[in-house]
Write a protein that holds these residues in place. Structure first.
Motif, PDB file in Angstrom:
ATOM      1  N   ASP A   1       0.846  -1.198   0.000  1.00 49.51           N
ATOM      2  CA  ASP A   1       0.000   0.000   0.000  1.00 49.51           C
ATOM      3  C   ASP A   1       0.876   1.241   0.000  1.00 49.51           C
ATOM      4  O   ASP A   1       1.903   1.292   0.690  1.00 49.51           O
TER       5      ASP A   1
ATOM      6  N   THR B   1      -3.798   1.437  -3.013  1.00 47.84           N
ATOM      7  CA  THR B   1      -3.720   0.164  -2.305  1.00 47.84           C
ATOM      8  C   THR B   1      -2.878  -0.793  -3.113  1.00 47.84           C
ATOM      9  O   THR B   1      -2.633  -0.568  -4.296  1.00 47.84           O
ATOM     10  N   GLN B   2      -2.461  -1.884  -2.495  1.00 50.05           N
ATOM     11  CA  GLN B   2      -1.633  -2.851  -3.213  1.00 50.05           C
ATOM     12  C   GLN B   2      -2.379  -3.402  -4.423  1.00 50.05           C
ATOM     13  O   GLN B   2      -1.832  -3.490  -5.517  1.00 50.05           O
TER      14      GLN B   2
END
Lengths: 234, 331
Positions: A172, A184-185
């Motif tokens: 993230d 976000t990832q």
């Protein structure tokens, strides 16, 4: 180490700022480039380029791409030139619009012989394309019981065989998106997957658009010609 | 006569398209940097990707039609007089197309293409005597950049040769033109263009091995036979026989039995339709498809056995079954 911010990426930020925040493409996961009529989501691909440049480019080349190609993603010529100007080549000079994407300086032995592949057309080479890249980047877990890990490898449920030499590189806020999309990832993974889809097939959208028109035209022509043959030629 | 002409006009249209798009590709193709130059055409040349998609899809459709027409002629026993000449030209055309298709695939310089070339060149150069000399002349030495330069030339020459075979067919069949025939051609052209558009714009890499999207690498050998779909059945036969000579005999033999079909059929021109011959021909068609599928699945442990069986059936069909069934019928 992944947070190397290049000044020109701020220029990229200016472009992105104009666009609205990303729609939710993560639940369920889908790409605008999917399907027979899909085209590249330029905003997502621009964000994906930021992820590529900040994170992936440390290890991966994409030698078929040039900085001028970024104009196809909606950057102006000046903005693309700004991105290039911030890239230092091996000889110390700055990249130009006509330079291919910079190759990383890495010893061949860096990952125990597993060479990070060139990413220019990886989306076309790996079955599953964008979906696979997304799954790979988000697929790191702890190894199940009974699996002996090779040295320097990480367990990844998307990678064939489960053991990949690429460390988990996305987390993230690894980048900051200028358009306000939360980094976000999974958002980063989806964006870089869209970017790599564009890199592998820059003409995807155009191809589908021309194709649709050609199919409609030749369907009508076929109907007319077959009807004429029935009626007149018989 | 119009019956034989219909396929000819589609084939001629496709060959014309391949020649035109091939000319454009040849302008930018660089045998010393084959893979990179194809990337350049796809990414940098204006509409280069479109020309490339036309060339690839034209090839797929041309082989599709050539295989279908030959199979239909086999089913209808259209290889016997008075159509024996058309059949002979058809088999000749197929032979030229197969060689040109293989060369074109090798020219891409991708991972699969590179290894196909290395295998063929090493095999040919290892032969002794006249065959080795021919191999040396053809490949000019072990696979390298210089090899691609001469193969590009052969590829173009064979394309012209295919046009010449078609022209010969036209001269023999002497088509007549009438409004009805023109409308017929128009309808065929429209349907062909429709199928072509679907393939070219939505499936531009149909039937191509995916590993070929990687550049050829002398250090990594891709697993199994990775060839475009139209070469797979023949590759299956070549793989089933051992050694370089086995491969050559397999490939030449597979085409030669097709050419010999008019003589293998012992029933004479006035024979009635035979149910057994039809059934056997369909089985043979399935056998060809099975050969192609097995050729891609070399990592399956039974693959070599299956390939040998399917290849055996291919020749058994022509050399034993066809003469037997047709001779029984003639009585």
């Amino acid at each position: 180490m992944m947070r190397r911010f290049f000044a020109p990426l701020l220029a990229l930020g200016l472009v992105l700022a104009g666009n609205a925040q990303a729609q939710d493409t993560l639940s369920p996961l889908h790409f605008q480039s999917d399907g027979p009529l899909g085209g590249i989501d330029k905003a997502a691909a621009q964000r994906g380029f930021l992820v590529y440049q900040t994170v992936c480019a440390a290890c991966h080349a994409a030698s078929a791409l040039h900085y001028r190609d970024l104009e196809a993603l909606g950057l102006t010529s000046d903005q693309a030139a700004g991105v290039a100007a911030g890239v230092k080549l091996a000889d110390g000079s700055a990249a130009t619009l006509d330079s291919p994407f910079k190759a990383p300086a890495m010893p061949a032995s860096a990952f125990g012989g597993a060479v990070p592949p060139d990413l220019s057309s990886i989306a076309a080479q790996r079955p599953g394309g964008a979906q696979y890249i997304y799954a790979l980047l988000t697929g790191y877990t702890t190894a199940p019981d009974g699996v002996t890990m090779l040295p320097g490898h990480f367990y990844n449920k998307a990678f064939p065989g489960g053991q990949v030499a690429m460390p988990p590189v996305l987390r993230d806020n690894a980048v900051t998106y200028a358009d306000g999309t939360p980094a976000t990832q999974s958002q980063e993974a989806a964006d870089v997957a869209e970017f790599l889809t564009w890199a592998a097939d820059p003409n995807l959208g155009t191809r589908h658009q021309i194709g649709l028109r050609a199919v409609i035209f030749f369907t009508l022509l076929s109907i007319v010609a077959i009807a004429a043959r029935r009626g007149g030629g018989g | 006569m119009i019956k034989e002409l219909k396929p000819l006009s589609s084939l001629a249209a496709l060959l014309g398209l391949l020649t035109a798009s091939g000319l454009v590709l040849a302008v930018y193709y660089n045998p010393w940097h084959a893979f990179a130059s194809l990337g350049f055409i796809e990414r940098e040349v204006n509409e280069g990707w479109l020309v490339q998609a036309y060339h690839a899809t034209g090839t797929t459709l041309l082989f599709g039609l050539a295989y279908l027409f030959l199979f239909r002629a086999m089913l209808a026993r259209g290889y016997r007089a008075p159509d024996d000449l058309a059949w002979a030209l058809g088999v000749k055309l197929l032979a030229v197309l197969l060689l040109a298709g293989w060369l074109g695939f090798v020219l891409t310089g991708g991972a699969a293409a590179y290894w196909a070339l290395v295998r063929a060149a090493n095999g040919a150069l290892a032969l002794s005597g006249a065959a080795g000399a021919i191999g040396m002349w053809f490949f000019g030495g072990p696979a390298g950049e210089g090899t691609l330069a001469r193969l590009a030339l052969f590829h173009a020459v064979l394309g012209v040769a295919a046009l010449a075979v078609l022209a010969a067919a036209y001269r023999r069949l002497k088509p007549k033109m009438s409004p009805g025939v023109c409308l017929d051609h128009l309808a065929r052209f429209a349907v062909l263009a429709l199928i072509f558009s679907v393939l070219a714009f939505f499936f531009p890499h149909l039937g191509q091995p995916a590993v070929n999207a990687l550049p050829g690498d002398p250090l990594t050998l891709p697993l199994g036979t990775a060839l475009p779909w139209y070469l797979l059945p023949l590759a299956g036969i070549a793989d089933a026989l051992p050694g370089a000579w086995g491969g050559i005999i397999g490939v030449v033999g597979a085409v030669a039995v097709l050419a010999a079909l008019p003589w293998l059929d012992g029933s004479g021109p006035e024979a009635v339709r035979s149910r057994w011959y039809g059934v056997l021909t369909w089985v043979w068609g399935l056998d060809v498809i099975a050969l192609g599928i097995t050729a891609t699945a070399r990592d399956c442990p039974q693959a070599s056995l299956l390939l040998a069986l399917f290849a055996l059936w291919y020749f058994f069909h022509f050399l034993v079954l066809v003469p037997l069934v047709t001779a029984m019928e003639a009585k």
